[in-house]
Motif scaffolding. Structure first.
Motif, PDB file in Angstrom:
ATOM      1  N   GLY A   1       0.799  -1.217   0.000  1.00  0.00           N
ATOM      2  CA  GLY A   1       0.000   0.000   0.000  1.00  0.00           C
ATOM      3  C   GLY A   1       0.833   1.270   0.000  1.00  0.00           C
ATOM      4  O   GLY A   1       0.292   2.376  -0.103  1.00  0.00           O
ATOM      5  N   ASP A   2       2.146   1.127   0.118  1.00  0.00           N
ATOM      6  CA  ASP A   2       3.059   2.263   0.232  1.00  0.00           C
ATOM      7  C   ASP A   2       3.740   2.504  -1.121  1.00  0.00           C
ATOM      8  O   ASP A   2       4.623   1.743  -1.523  1.00  0.00           O
ATOM      9  N   VAL A   3       3.336   3.554  -1.805  1.00  0.00           N
ATOM     10  CA  VAL A   3       3.861   3.821  -3.148  1.00  0.00           C
ATOM     11  C   VAL A   3       5.377   4.000  -3.118  1.00  0.00           C
ATOM     12  O   VAL A   3       6.088   3.538  -4.017  1.00  0.00           O
ATOM     13  N   ARG A   4       5.883   4.660  -2.083  1.00  0.00           N
ATOM     14  CA  ARG A   4       7.336   4.914  -2.006  1.00  0.00           C
ATOM     15  C   ARG A   4       8.115   3.613  -1.812  1.00  0.00           C
ATOM     16  O   ARG A   4       9.108   3.361  -2.507  1.00  0.00           O
ATOM     17  N   LEU A   5       7.688   2.778  -0.874  1.00  0.00           N
ATOM     18  CA  LEU A   5       8.414   1.537  -0.609  1.00  0.00           C
ATOM     19  C   LEU A   5       8.343   0.571  -1.790  1.00  0.00           C
ATOM     20  O   LEU A   5       9.280  -0.188  -2.033  1.00  0.00           O
TER      21      LEU A   5
ATOM     22  N   ALA B   1      16.235  -7.254   2.202  1.00  0.00           N
ATOM     23  CA  ALA B   1      17.283  -7.183   3.226  1.00  0.00           C
ATOM     24  C   ALA B   1      16.778  -6.482   4.475  1.00  0.00           C
ATOM     25  O   ALA B   1      16.957  -6.975   5.606  1.00  0.00           O
ATOM     26  N   ALA B   2      16.132  -5.327   4.312  1.00  0.00           N
ATOM     27  CA  ALA B   2      15.646  -4.558   5.458  1.00  0.00           C
ATOM     28  C   ALA B   2      14.581  -5.325   6.247  1.00  0.00           C
ATOM     29  O   ALA B   2      14.602  -5.356   7.482  1.00  0.00           O
TER      30      ALA B   2
ATOM     31  N   VAL C   1      19.143   0.789   2.546  1.00  0.00           N
ATOM     32  CA  VAL C   1      18.729  -0.291   3.441  1.00  0.00           C
ATOM     33  C   VAL C   1      18.370   0.279   4.809  1.00  0.00           C
ATOM     34  O   VAL C   1      17.341  -0.090   5.400  1.00  0.00           O
ATOM     35  N   CYS C   2      19.175   1.194   5.316  1.00  0.00           N
ATOM     36  CA  CYS C   2      18.916   1.813   6.623  1.00  0.00           C
ATOM     37  C   CYS C   2      17.603   2.587   6.605  1.00  0.00           C
ATOM     38  O   CYS C   2      16.786   2.486   7.532  1.00  0.00           O
ATOM     39  N   SER C   3      17.404   3.369   5.555  1.00  0.00           N
ATOM     40  CA  SER C   3      16.175   4.155   5.436  1.00  0.00           C
ATOM     41  C   SER C   3      14.946   3.250   5.341  1.00  0.00           C
ATOM     42  O   SER C   3      13.912   3.508   5.981  1.00  0.00           O
ATOM     43  N   CYS C   4      15.070   2.189   4.564  1.00  0.00           N
ATOM     44  CA  CYS C   4      13.969   1.236   4.408  1.00  0.00           C
ATOM     45  C   CYS C   4      13.686   0.529   5.731  1.00  0.00           C
ATOM     46  O   CYS C   4      12.527   0.347   6.120  1.00  0.00           O
TER      47      CYS C   4
ATOM     48  N   LEU D   1      10.199  -0.455  10.277  1.00  0.00           N
ATOM     49  CA  LEU D   1      10.061  -0.502  11.741  1.00  0.00           C
ATOM     50  C   LEU D   1       8.894   0.370  12.180  1.00  0.00           C
ATOM     51  O   LEU D   1       8.069  -0.043  13.013  1.00  0.00           O
ATOM     52  N   GLU D   2       8.808   1.545  11.621  1.00  0.00           N
ATOM     53  CA  GLU D   2       7.749   2.498  11.971  1.00  0.00           C
ATOM     54  C   GLU D   2       6.361   1.941  11.667  1.00  0.00           C
ATOM     55  O   GLU D   2       5.424   2.127  12.454  1.00  0.00           O
TER      56      GLU D   2
END
Length: 280
Positions: A213-217, A227-228, A262-265, A270-271
């Motif tokens: 549902g997340d266009v950005r991800l 990986a994330a 990877v860190c940002s993802c 997590l959020e």
């Protein structure tokens, strides 16, 4: 709060399994086989050659100009979000009620996003449902081992025509890489607590499904999301960026992994997935 389409699909899939006992032999056998495949069969492999082949597939898609640029396009064409929402609703509900697998639904959404990334600027919201069903039909052809009879026989001519349109738009490339195909490898590298492995496998796929549902991800590379998500599910503690970098740096350098992505993802996953995680 935005819908968690992954959870919605999982609940529909479970309902389809429960309702199958009241259906005919074919429908009951199909749904039960799908549930077995979902729970017990691994997707992908846990060796570096396999990963390199997947990365080459991602590169081939990029060279063909079939990357997901939907987040950028929606800035000037907001109707694309309405079309996408209609598509995801139909894919999740039709796929869930017919007992298809998670990777099939995820792939269908990849098809939708890549198609919407390249269609002309004329609104296509009126045919968004047809787009969704056609993408789901195409994904079933790629991933469903058993014949899936989606209840769309009244529109089969329109679906076949739309499916041809989609394939033509994709330059006859229909093999798109999903994060789910990386999970087996990443579990072998990141999940060192063997007692957590079955949990981590299941939760990793749920985390990945939550992104549809997340266009950005959905525009992030499958490798990075895989990986994330696996790092998040494999550890009982929240990882710092330094810890994530250590894990990624232990992988082959020739893969040129974008550690910051990877860190940002990881942070974004997590959020949005704290409610489903056994983590502190």
């Amino acid at each position: 709060m935005a819908e968690d389409w992954g959870d919605i699909f999982k609940n529909l899939q479970m309902s389809a399994n429960e309702e199958a006992i009241f259906k005919g032999d074919y429908e009951r056998e199909f749904v039960h086989k799908q549930i077995f495949a979902e729970e017990f069969e691994d997707i992908g492999e846990d060796n570096e050659d396999y990963i390199e082949n997947m990365l080459k597939e991602e590169e081939k898609i990029a060279i063909a100009g079939l990357t997901n640029i939907l987040p950028l396009r929606t800035l000037s064409l907001p109707w694309l979000l309405e079309a996408r929402r209609t598509a995801i609703y139909n894919i999740v509900y039709i796929g869930g009620c017919n007992g298809v697998r998670k990777i099939t639904v995820y792939t269908a959404m990849i098809y939708v996003d890549r198609y919407l990334s390249s269609v002309p600027k004329k609104p296509i919201s009126p045919i968004a449902k047809l787009l969704a069903i056609s993408c789901l039909y195409l994904a079933c052809e790629q991933f469903e081992e058993y014949e899936c009879q989606i209840s769309t026989s009244n529109y089969i001519g329109s679906i076949m025509s739309m499916k041809y349109n989609i394939i033509t738009q994709f330059k006859w490339i229909v093999t798109f890489v999903t994060p789910i195909q990386f999970v087996k490898y990443f579990l072998s590298r990141f999940c060192r607590d063997l007692s957590r492995k079955l949990y981590a496998k299941s939760i990793t796929v749920e985390i990945i499904m939550s992104t549809i549902g997340d266009v950005r991800l959905m525009s992030v590379s499958a490798f990075v999301v895989g990986a994330a998500a696996t790092l998040l599910a494999s550890n009982s503690n929240i990882l710092t960026h330094e810890m994530i970098k250590d894990e990624i740096n232990a992988l082959p350098k020739k893969w040129l992994i974008p550690i910051d992505e990877v860190c940002s993802c990881y942070d974004r996953l997590l959020e949005t997935n704290m409610h489903r995680l056994d983590i502190s």
